[in-house]
Design a protein around this motif. Structure first.
Motif, PDB file in Angstrom:
ATOM      1  N   VAL A 137       0.879  -1.183   0.000  1.00  0.00           N
ATOM      2  CA  VAL A 137       0.000   0.000   0.000  1.00  0.00           C
ATOM      3  C   VAL A 137       0.912   1.228   0.000  1.00  0.00           C
ATOM      4  CG1 VAL A 137      -1.789   1.284   1.222  1.00  0.00           C
ATOM      5  CG2 VAL A 137      -1.867  -1.219   1.199  1.00  0.00           C
ATOM      6  N   LYS A 138       0.820   1.940  -1.104  1.00  0.00           N
ATOM      7  CA  LYS A 138       1.756   3.056  -1.323  1.00  0.00           C
ATOM      8  C   LYS A 138       1.458   4.248  -0.417  1.00  0.00           C
ATOM      9  CE  LYS A 138       2.892   6.209  -5.149  1.00  0.00           C
ATOM     10  NZ  LYS A 138       2.640   6.477  -6.582  1.00  0.00           N
ATOM     11  N   GLY A 139       2.514   4.835   0.111  1.00  0.00           N
ATOM     12  CA  GLY A 139       2.379   6.082   0.873  1.00  0.00           C
ATOM     13  C   GLY A 139       3.380   7.104   0.368  1.00  0.00           C
ATOM     14  N   GLN A 140       2.876   8.257  -0.053  1.00  0.00           N
ATOM     15  CA  GLN A 140       3.777   9.353  -0.437  1.00  0.00           C
ATOM     16  C   GLN A 140       3.936  10.278   0.772  1.00  0.00           C
ATOM     17  OE1 GLN A 140       3.293  11.062  -4.394  1.00  0.00           O
ATOM     18  NE2 GLN A 140       1.624   9.631  -4.823  1.00  0.00           N
ATOM     19  N   VAL A 141       5.164  10.713   0.985  1.00  0.00           N
ATOM     20  CA  VAL A 141       5.495  11.502   2.175  1.00  0.00           C
ATOM     21  C   VAL A 141       6.408  12.654   1.762  1.00  0.00           C
ATOM     22  CG1 VAL A 141       6.696  11.405   4.408  1.00  0.00           C
ATOM     23  CG2 VAL A 141       5.262   9.492   3.717  1.00  0.00           C
ATOM     24  N   LEU A 142       6.186  13.817   2.367  1.00  0.00           N
ATOM     25  CA  LEU A 142       7.016  14.995   2.078  1.00  0.00           C
ATOM     26  C   LEU A 142       7.837  15.359   3.307  1.00  0.00           C
ATOM     27  CD1 LEU A 142       4.125  17.242   0.675  1.00  0.00           C
ATOM     28  CD2 LEU A 142       5.423  15.464  -0.527  1.00  0.00           C
ATOM     29  N   ARG A 143       8.992  15.954   3.052  1.00  0.00           N
ATOM     30  CA  ARG A 143       9.770  16.503   4.155  1.00  0.00           C
ATOM     31  C   ARG A 143      10.017  17.988   3.892  1.00  0.00           C
ATOM     32  NH1 ARG A 143      10.446  11.093   4.876  1.00  0.00           N
ATOM     33  NH2 ARG A 143      10.970  10.445   6.986  1.00  0.00           N
TER      34      ARG A 143
ATOM     35  N   VAL B 168       1.590  14.881  -4.150  1.00  0.00           N
ATOM     36  CA  VAL B 168       2.223  16.019  -3.458  1.00  0.00           C
ATOM     37  C   VAL B 168       1.199  17.142  -3.281  1.00  0.00           C
ATOM     38  CG1 VAL B 168       4.050  17.769  -3.634  1.00  0.00           C
ATOM     39  CG2 VAL B 168       4.522  15.391  -4.330  1.00  0.00           C
ATOM     40  N   TYR B 169       0.414  17.390  -4.342  1.00  0.00           N
ATOM     41  CA  TYR B 169      -0.594  18.456  -4.281  1.00  0.00           C
ATOM     42  C   TYR B 169      -1.592  18.201  -3.144  1.00  0.00           C
ATOM     43  CZ  TYR B 169      -4.937  20.827  -5.362  1.00  0.00           C
ATOM     44  OH  TYR B 169      -6.081  21.547  -5.250  1.00  0.00           O
ATOM     45  N   GLU B 170      -2.106  16.973  -3.103  1.00  0.00           N
ATOM     46  CA  GLU B 170      -3.123  16.676  -2.072  1.00  0.00           C
ATOM     47  C   GLU B 170      -2.563  16.806  -0.671  1.00  0.00           C
ATOM     48  OE1 GLU B 170      -5.046  12.920  -2.934  1.00  0.00           O
ATOM     49  OE2 GLU B 170      -5.457  13.644  -4.962  1.00  0.00           O
ATOM     50  N   LEU B 171      -1.337  16.307  -0.465  1.00  0.00           N
ATOM     51  CA  LEU B 171      -0.748  16.413   0.872  1.00  0.00           C
ATOM     52  C   LEU B 171      -0.544  17.874   1.259  1.00  0.00           C
ATOM     53  CD1 LEU B 171       1.882  13.520   0.771  1.00  0.00           C
ATOM     54  CD2 LEU B 171      -0.174  13.629   2.190  1.00  0.00           C
ATOM     55  N   LEU B 172      -0.011  18.664   0.308  1.00  0.00           N
ATOM     56  CA  LEU B 172       0.234  20.080   0.630  1.00  0.00           C
ATOM     57  C   LEU B 172      -1.079  20.831   0.824  1.00  0.00           C
ATOM     58  CD1 LEU B 172       3.275  20.960  -1.650  1.00  0.00           C
ATOM     59  CD2 LEU B 172       3.240  20.724   0.830  1.00  0.00           C
ATOM     60  N   ARG B 173      -2.067  20.518  -0.026  1.00  0.00           N
ATOM     61  CA  ARG B 173      -3.366  21.191   0.100  1.00  0.00           C
ATOM     62  C   ARG B 173      -3.977  20.915   1.478  1.00  0.00           C
ATOM     63  NH1 ARG B 173      -7.623  18.208  -3.240  1.00  0.00           N
ATOM     64  NH2 ARG B 173      -7.353  16.898  -1.423  1.00  0.00           N
ATOM     65  N   ASP B 174      -3.987  19.629   1.884  1.00  0.00           N
ATOM     66  CA  ASP B 174      -4.616  19.276   3.153  1.00  0.00           C
ATOM     67  C   ASP B 174      -3.806  19.808   4.338  1.00  0.00           C
ATOM     68  OD1 ASP B 174      -6.437  18.025   1.564  1.00  0.00           O
ATOM     69  OD2 ASP B 174      -5.831  15.971   2.061  1.00  0.00           O
ATOM     70  N   ALA B 175      -2.473  19.697   4.239  1.00  0.00           N
ATOM     71  CA  ALA B 175      -1.626  20.195   5.332  1.00  0.00           C
ATOM     72  C   ALA B 175      -1.757  21.711   5.449  1.00  0.00           C
ATOM     73  CB  ALA B 175      -0.172  19.804   5.079  1.00  0.00           C
ATOM     74  N   HIS B 176      -1.898  22.369   4.304  1.00  0.00           N
ATOM     75  CA  HIS B 176      -2.048  23.827   4.314  1.00  0.00           C
ATOM     76  C   HIS B 176      -3.369  24.245   4.950  1.00  0.00           C
ATOM     77  CE1 HIS B 176      -3.466  27.561   2.215  1.00  0.00           C
ATOM     78  NE2 HIS B 176      -2.329  27.971   2.726  1.00  0.00           N
ATOM     79  N   GLU B 177      -4.405  23.435   4.745  1.00  0.00           N
ATOM     80  CA  GLU B 177      -5.682  23.763   5.396  1.00  0.00           C
ATOM     81  C   GLU B 177      -5.563  23.687   6.915  1.00  0.00           C
ATOM     82  OE1 GLU B 177      -9.426  22.177   4.071  1.00  0.00           O
ATOM     83  OE2 GLU B 177      -8.691  22.098   2.016  1.00  0.00           O
ATOM     84  N   LEU B 178      -4.716  22.761   7.377  1.00  0.00           N
ATOM     85  CA  LEU B 178      -4.525  22.615   8.830  1.00  0.00           C
ATOM     86  C   LEU B 178      -3.609  23.691   9.391  1.00  0.00           C
ATOM     87  CD1 LEU B 178      -3.702  18.866   9.596  1.00  0.00           C
ATOM     88  CD2 LEU B 178      -5.787  20.111  10.055  1.00  0.00           C
ATOM     89  N   VAL B 179      -2.489  23.885   8.687  1.00  0.00           N
ATOM     90  CA  VAL B 179      -1.436  24.792   9.173  1.00  0.00           C
ATOM     91  C   VAL B 179      -1.015  25.670   7.985  1.00  0.00           C
ATOM     92  CG1 VAL B 179       0.860  24.889  10.227  1.00  0.00           C
ATOM     93  CG2 VAL B 179      -0.660  22.990  10.795  1.00  0.00           C
ATOM     94  N   PRO B 180      -1.696  26.796   7.774  1.00  0.00           N
ATOM     95  CA  PRO B 180      -1.465  27.582   6.552  1.00  0.00           C
ATOM     96  C   PRO B 180      -0.011  27.998   6.362  1.00  0.00           C
ATOM     97  CG  PRO B 180      -3.423  28.350   7.709  1.00  0.00           C
ATOM     98  CD  PRO B 180      -2.795  27.330   8.600  1.00  0.00           C
ATOM     99  N   GLY B 181       0.723  28.185   7.453  1.00  0.00           N
ATOM    100  CA  GLY B 181       2.107  28.688   7.345  1.00  0.00           C
ATOM    101  C   GLY B 181       3.079  27.732   6.681  1.00  0.00           C
TER     102      GLY B 181
END
Ligand code: GLY
Length: 387
Positions: free
Chosen positions: A231-237, A291-304
């Motif tokens: 089960v694939k997981g994409q992760v950003l640092r 990458v887009y989905e992770l950044l979009r969702d993370a940005h909704e939580l923590v805009p900075g």
């Protein structure tokens, strides 16, 4: 001409689970070897390292919860032992976790999770949106409420892997840096593996701990082949620049439009953002969409977060089993044991997995804590299925 090397215990796979198994086996006096072209690589390079027994609780997984909690309780001693032995810091932070809700649907979902946690006797506290932001001022103003779980911590899986490699080397584990091509079976018993370069690695016991690849080793009879899929997981640092005030002081996570997103802040400024969950076979491509989905969702939580440098993108494969729980211990084939199928919980389950495999290799018996996770549970299911 093929060569033969012999050990008491041969571990196929040098990820966190293979390494912890090999370390514990060698500590118990077994001549132990690991076969893996790149020990320490694989899912451990990608994982965020959340030790999240409580916030990752799911309906129908109460049995797994017991194992997860047991392993979480082992973590302080496990981490201290590894650090004392190797001098490696592991990035073990008892930082707690805040699971938040952004809209009415997320809030209802989180309320249900809270009720399930309470029924399961777990510590978690419901907070209003304002209370969440008081704890974590970088949270979006729209946060509607959240669950504070002080018992869900984190470790840096890359550091953990480095320490386990060092511990294995100190304990005398031999590394064969090549692929295991085939399990060797003779007289209804696993007798070792043959590698891609034709070397035969003979062993009294073989532990298959190859993560998502565990089901692919040739020569494993179908009746004992582990039902593990990737089960694939994409992760950003991302990196919080030095000098900037701490961005987050604990792991922050949410379910946004049905997808899990989490932000795991390390003491060294790394901020890990994960993770997609995709059933795409062996694909480990990092995609623009992921990458887009992770950044979009993370940005909704923590805009900075959009101000931070994006320093790494990776994808890895979780070794998932049909009931989301690991397969630990002997199979129906003499000499073949499994330590695989850890799904979303491989880093969390490392301490208990090492102890369970150490115990079973010594005594031949699964300890009580692991009885529900015997690979034989799937053999029973196979027999019930029509041919
Ligand atoms: N345990 C987090 C994940 O698998 O994404």
């Amino acid at each position: 001409m093929s060569r033969t090397r012999t050990s008491d215990v041969l571990v196929v796979g040098g990820g966190i689970i293979g390494l912890v198994t090999a370390w514990r086996a060698a500590q118990r006096g077994f001549a132990t070897a690991v076969v893996d072209p790149e020990p320490g690589d694989g899912a451990a390079r990608v994982a965020a390292g959340m030790l999240a027994a409580v916030t990752e609780l799911h309906y129908g997984e109460q049995t797994l919860l017991g194992l997860n909690l047991d392993s979480a309780r082992r973590y302080p001693d496990f981490a201290a032992e590894l650090t004392d032995l190797t001098g490696h810091a592991l990035g073990y932070r008892r930082c707690g976790t805040l699971a938040v809700a952004l809209d009415a649907d997320d809030r209802a979902h989180l309320r249900e999770l809270h009720a399930l946690q309470s029924r399961s006797g777990l510590d978690s506290e419901w907070l209003t949106g304002r209370e969440c932001r008081r704890l974590e001022p970088m949270l979006a103003p729209g946060v509607r409420g959240g669950l504070r779980v002080d018992g869900d911590h984190q470790i840096d899986p890359r550091r953990l892997t480095g320490a386990l490699l060092a511990a294995c080397e100190r304990a005398g584990v031999t590394f064969h840096r090549t692929w295991a091509e085939r399990l060797d079976v003779a007289a209804d018993r696993a007798t070792g593996v043959t590698t891609t370069d034709g070397t035969r690695l003979a062993a009294d016991r073989v532990v298959l701990a190859a993560g998502s690849l565990s089901g692919r080793l040739a020569g494993v009879p179908d009746a004992v082949r582990p039902p593990v899929r990737p089960v694939k997981g994409q992760v950003l640092r991302l990196t919080v620049p030095k000098g900037l005030a701490p961005f987050l002081s604990r792991t922050v996570r949410a379910v946004v439009r049905g997808s899990q997103v989490y932000l795991v802040p390390r003491e060294n400024g790394e901020l890990v953002v994960g993770a997609t969950s995709e059933e795409l076979g062996w694909d480990t491509t990092v995609t623009a969409g992921g990458v887009y989905e992770l950044l979009r969702d993370a940005h909704e939580l923590v805009p900075g977060i959009t101000e931070l440098p994006l320093t790494e993108t990776r994808a890895g494969l979780r070794p998932a089993s049909p009931d989301n729980a690991p397969l630990l211990g002997p199979t129906a084939l003499d000499g073949l044991l499994l330590a695989t199928g850890h799904g979303r919980n491989g880093v969390l389950l490392a301490p208990v997995t090492g102890d369970v495999l150490g115990h079973v290799l010594t005594s031949g018996e699964l300890p009580d804590v692991a009885r529900d996770f015997t690979p034989l549970r799937f053999a029973a299911v196979r027999e019930e299925q029509p041919a």
